[in-house]
Design a protein around this motif. Sequence first.
Motif, PDB file in Angstrom:
ATOM      1  N   THR A  10       7.351  10.071  11.716  1.00 27.20           N
ATOM      2  CA  THR A  10       8.350   9.132  12.218  1.00 27.20           C
ATOM      3  C   THR A  10       9.755   9.378  11.693  1.00 27.20           C
ATOM      4  OG1 THR A  10       6.568   7.492  12.289  1.00 27.20           O
ATOM      5  CG2 THR A  10       8.810   6.682  12.585  1.00 27.20           C
ATOM      6  N   ASN A  11       9.886   9.745  10.440  1.00 28.13           N
ATOM      7  CA  ASN A  11      11.214   9.920   9.864  1.00 28.13           C
ATOM      8  C   ASN A  11      11.139  10.979   8.787  1.00 28.13           C
ATOM      9  OD1 ASN A  11      13.929   9.529   9.352  1.00 28.13           O
ATOM     10  ND2 ASN A  11      13.767   7.385   8.768  1.00 28.13           N
ATOM     11  N   GLU A  63       4.938   4.682   8.769  1.00 32.67           N
ATOM     12  CA  GLU A  63       4.968   3.387   8.109  1.00 32.67           C
ATOM     13  C   GLU A  63       3.606   2.789   7.794  1.00 32.67           C
ATOM     14  OE1 GLU A  63       6.121   1.249  12.335  1.00 32.67           O
ATOM     15  OE2 GLU A  63       7.566   2.163  10.999  1.00 32.67           O
ATOM     16  N   GLY A  64       2.522   3.496   8.104  1.00 31.42           N
ATOM     17  CA  GLY A  64       1.210   2.980   7.772  1.00 31.42           C
ATOM     18  C   GLY A  64       0.568   3.637   6.575  1.00 31.42           C
ATOM     19  N   GLY A  65       1.313   4.467   5.831  1.00 28.76           N
ATOM     20  CA  GLY A  65       0.711   5.177   4.705  1.00 28.76           C
ATOM     21  C   GLY A  65       1.748   5.738   3.759  1.00 28.76           C
ATOM     22  N   LEU A  66       1.345   6.769   3.013  1.00 31.82           N
ATOM     23  CA  LEU A  66       2.215   7.360   2.007  1.00 31.82           C
ATOM     24  C   LEU A  66       3.196   8.350   2.622  1.00 31.82           C
ATOM     25  CD1 LEU A  66      -0.390   8.193  -0.821  1.00 31.82           C
ATOM     26  CD2 LEU A  66       1.137   6.203  -0.690  1.00 31.82           C
ATOM     27  N   PRO A  67       4.358   8.536   1.983  1.00 33.85           N
ATOM     28  CA  PRO A  67       5.247   9.641   2.367  1.00 33.85           C
ATOM     29  C   PRO A  67       4.621  10.981   1.964  1.00 33.85           C
ATOM     30  CG  PRO A  67       6.376   8.030   0.968  1.00 33.85           C
ATOM     31  CD  PRO A  67       4.923   7.731   0.897  1.00 33.85           C
ATOM     32  N   TYR A  68       5.085  12.047   2.620  1.00 28.43           N
ATOM     33  CA  TYR A  68       4.698  13.410   2.248  1.00 28.43           C
ATOM     34  C   TYR A  68       5.945  14.184   1.849  1.00 28.43           C
ATOM     35  CZ  TYR A  68      -0.199  13.109   3.465  1.00 28.43           C
ATOM     36  OH  TYR A  68      -1.534  12.774   3.463  1.00 28.43           O
ATOM     37  N   ALA A 112     -10.948  -0.838   2.541  1.00 30.65           N
ATOM     38  CA  ALA A 112     -10.230  -1.277   3.738  1.00 30.65           C
ATOM     39  C   ALA A 112      -8.872  -0.597   3.863  1.00 30.65           C
ATOM     40  CB  ALA A 112     -10.058  -2.785   3.718  1.00 30.65           C
ATOM     41  N   GLN A 113      -8.190  -0.387   2.729  1.00 31.53           N
ATOM     42  CA  GLN A 113      -6.843   0.189   2.774  1.00 31.53           C
ATOM     43  C   GLN A 113      -6.579   0.917   1.449  1.00 31.53           C
ATOM     44  OE1 GLN A 113      -3.860  -2.537   4.174  1.00 31.53           O
ATOM     45  NE2 GLN A 113      -2.687  -0.853   4.993  1.00 31.53           N
ATOM     46  N   PRO A 114      -6.739   2.240   1.432  1.00 33.70           N
ATOM     47  CA  PRO A 114      -6.637   2.981   0.171  1.00 33.70           C
ATOM     48  C   PRO A 114      -5.278   2.870  -0.505  1.00 33.70           C
ATOM     49  CG  PRO A 114      -7.652   4.329   1.888  1.00 33.70           C
ATOM     50  CD  PRO A 114      -7.107   3.105   2.560  1.00 33.70           C
ATOM     51  N   VAL A 115      -4.206   2.761   0.284  1.00 32.90           N
ATOM     52  CA  VAL A 115      -2.860   2.750  -0.293  1.00 32.90           C
ATOM     53  C   VAL A 115      -2.035   1.630   0.338  1.00 32.90           C
ATOM     54  CG1 VAL A 115      -2.881   5.225  -0.773  1.00 32.90           C
ATOM     55  CG2 VAL A 115      -1.956   4.406   1.407  1.00 32.90           C
ATOM     56  N   HIS A 116      -0.980   1.241  -0.367  1.00 29.07           N
ATOM     57  CA  HIS A 116       0.004   0.334   0.212  1.00 29.07           C
ATOM     58  C   HIS A 116       0.898   1.129   1.160  1.00 29.07           C
ATOM     59  CE1 HIS A 116      -1.263  -2.664  -2.565  1.00 29.07           C
ATOM     60  NE2 HIS A 116      -0.760  -2.082  -3.627  1.00 29.07           N
ATOM     61  N   PRO A 117       1.029   0.702   2.401  1.00 30.88           N
ATOM     62  CA  PRO A 117       1.891   1.444   3.327  1.00 30.88           C
ATOM     63  C   PRO A 117       3.364   1.305   2.948  1.00 30.88           C
ATOM     64  CG  PRO A 117       1.128  -0.580   4.337  1.00 30.88           C
ATOM     65  CD  PRO A 117       0.403  -0.465   3.032  1.00 30.88           C
ATOM     66  N   LEU A 118       4.131   2.329   3.297  1.00 31.64           N
ATOM     67  CA  LEU A 118       5.571   2.327   3.046  1.00 31.64           C
ATOM     68  C   LEU A 118       6.283   2.568   4.364  1.00 31.64           C
ATOM     69  CD1 LEU A 118       7.412   2.157   0.453  1.00 31.64           C
ATOM     70  CD2 LEU A 118       7.710   4.614   0.714  1.00 31.64           C
ATOM     71  N   THR A 119       7.297   1.789   4.642  1.00 30.06           N
ATOM     72  CA  THR A 119       8.012   1.885   5.904  1.00 30.06           C
ATOM     73  C   THR A 119       8.534   3.295   6.179  1.00 30.06           C
ATOM     74  OG1 THR A 119       9.903   1.041   7.154  1.00 30.06           O
ATOM     75  CG2 THR A 119      10.183   1.215   4.813  1.00 30.06           C
ATOM     76  N   ALA A 120       8.664   3.600   7.466  1.00 30.51           N
ATOM     77  CA  ALA A 120       9.332   4.828   7.883  1.00 30.51           C
ATOM     78  C   ALA A 120      10.830   4.618   8.038  1.00 30.51           C
ATOM     79  CB  ALA A 120       8.750   5.316   9.208  1.00 30.51           C
ATOM     80  N   GLY A 171       6.506  -2.648   3.344  1.00 29.86           N
ATOM     81  CA  GLY A 171       5.247  -2.296   3.978  1.00 29.86           C
ATOM     82  C   GLY A 171       4.498  -3.548   4.348  1.00 29.86           C
ATOM     83  N   ILE A 172       3.725  -3.486   5.434  1.00 28.02           N
ATOM     84  CA  ILE A 172       2.931  -4.629   5.872  1.00 28.02           C
ATOM     85  C   ILE A 172       1.458  -4.242   5.862  1.00 28.02           C
ATOM     86  CG2 ILE A 172       2.344  -6.118   7.834  1.00 28.02           C
ATOM     87  CD1 ILE A 172       5.219  -6.264   8.560  1.00 28.02           C
ATOM     88  N   THR A 173       0.640  -5.078   5.235  1.00 24.94           N
ATOM     89  CA  THR A 173      -0.803  -4.883   5.233  1.00 24.94           C
ATOM     90  C   THR A 173      -1.451  -5.997   6.042  1.00 24.94           C
ATOM     91  OG1 THR A 173      -0.983  -6.131   3.159  1.00 24.94           O
ATOM     92  CG2 THR A 173      -0.828  -3.740   3.001  1.00 24.94           C
ATOM     93  N   PHE A 174      -2.515  -5.626   6.767  1.00 23.46           N
ATOM     94  CA  PHE A 174      -3.261  -6.592   7.565  1.00 23.46           C
ATOM     95  C   PHE A 174      -4.545  -6.955   6.831  1.00 23.46           C
ATOM     96  CE2 PHE A 174      -1.031  -4.162  11.002  1.00 23.46           C
ATOM     97  CZ  PHE A 174      -0.163  -5.172  11.340  1.00 23.46           C
ATOM     98  N   GLY A 175      -4.971  -8.178   6.961  1.00 23.73           N
ATOM     99  CA  GLY A 175      -6.204  -8.645   6.347  1.00 23.73           C
ATOM    100  C   GLY A 175      -6.418 -10.092   6.719  1.00 23.73           C
ATOM    101  N   MET A 176      -7.097 -10.809   5.841  1.00 24.73           N
ATOM    102  CA  MET A 176      -7.269 -12.243   6.078  1.00 24.73           C
ATOM    103  C   MET A 176      -5.917 -12.933   6.187  1.00 24.73           C
ATOM    104  SD  MET A 176     -10.452 -12.731   6.415  1.00 24.73           S
ATOM    105  CE  MET A 176     -10.570 -14.519   6.283  1.00 24.73           C
ATOM    106  N   ARG A 177      -4.979 -12.465   5.368  1.00 24.11           N
ATOM    107  CA  ARG A 177      -3.594 -12.937   5.470  1.00 24.11           C
ATOM    108  C   ARG A 177      -2.691 -11.711   5.426  1.00 24.11           C
ATOM    109  NH1 ARG A 177      -2.330 -17.541   1.196  1.00 24.11           N
ATOM    110  NH2 ARG A 177      -0.607 -17.908   2.645  1.00 24.11           N
TER     111      ARG A 177
END
Length: 473
Positions: A126-127, A140-145, A173-181, A196-202
């Motif tokens: 993405t960026n 934005e759903g994972g780690l930078p490279y 459910a989610q190995p890492v905290h996502p970081l925005t692109a 970053g946004i994570t999805f779950g119960m909340r």
Amino acid sequence: MPTPPVMKALMERALQTVKSEHTNVELSVIEGQVPPSLNGVLFRNGPGRLERRAVRYGHPFDGDGHVLRLAFDKGTVHYTNRFVRTPYFIQEEAFDRVCFRSFGTNRPGGWRANTLRLEVKNPANTNVVWHAGRLLALWEGGLPYALDPVTLATRGPVDFDGALVNHAADRVAQPVHPLTAHPRTCPATGELHAFGITFGMRSMLRIHRIGESGIEELRRLHLGSPSLVHDFGLTEHYWVFVLPRGRFDAPGFALGRKTPYQALTLFDDEPLTVMVVPRYGGTPIRLEAPPGFVFHIADAVEETDRRLSLDVVRYGAYPPLDDRDALYAGDKPGIVPRLERLVIDLVERRVHFELHSLYGAEFPVRHGSSILAVGQPPERTVHYFSGILRVDTTTGDVRFRELYPCHVGEPTIVAQAGDAAGYALTVVWNPEPMRAELWILRTDTLDTVARLALPHHVPPTFHGTWVDAHVMG
């Protein structure tokens, strides 16, 4: 005026996989002259592989990251391109098949092949940003490279010494905290701000600051409902988020019946939530705005201590980017985004939009009193950004440069000492020779300074950055 079927056919041609990688190829000039004062590197990122064998990716956001390096030196430009070698890319290259779930694509084999496969492929597409001496490819759903800034070789994922790795109980459910692109640089400190946004119960939004020495989580906020947020506003005292309301079908995703994109429903007819978060402590302010969807924000400004304004691109509803039949039907109101100003009154707790221009617009960037964006004529009713739009938000002057049948990429602004205008650099897809081109335009007049031919086809890119030569060393 071209018809929607013609533009759909052109976009089908544009969204073809990159077939080759090149190293340090000098580009040929086909018009004008490259300004010798331009010394630095333009990096661009976007989806480069859009299918595996007979499986076409189900969404444009799923394509494997493909980074361009355009190095300017004394009137010449040299070109290098590389796919980002994530572990996902490496495995799928080796087996030549879709091995992982993506944002809009499930593994072949139906729900049985996808049940409880909760990890989603990070295409790093993405960026690409330069910060603290590192070149980072972002999704934005994972780690930078991290990439080598000269060769574009992939150095590997960046978790900031484990700061973005999830706790053991949550890793399934989610190995890492996502970081925005879409991080933003604080003009006062030079630090990079991200979220970053994570999805779950909340659903939860985390806000980070990235400095020279690492990353620090500044705020952790629960959202009222799942949302899809790509960009945000950053001012001296606030972070600002424009949040559509939605729901996420977690069972449908977990049981393999839906992709993440299919599992997330956004309520287009409900008000947007504008969340203003104080940077130095305090309760977030949540306000309602008219319905719509915002991918990109040009800038955010504190006009007074009670009034904020954001220049944004607003859709009437989330666009069906996965469905080109719907996207190019030509009969869906609100599918073409416009450049608007979002005005926030913090005392009266009121929000409204003000239209800047009737031209279609996307990928806006601020340059002085103006905003430059990719654009299209007001009468066009489908997505085909074939020109460059310039709107002076002080005077209201609007200038548009049509380049049809080309499809135009996000402009990157390069300011020059002693020149109030500067240059806009854009990578353009040209269907007639079926190749990508680098265009250099004046930001004030949008006149062509130079055009250069890339050695091959490149599908439309998303985002990128310019790095001055003295910064890279």
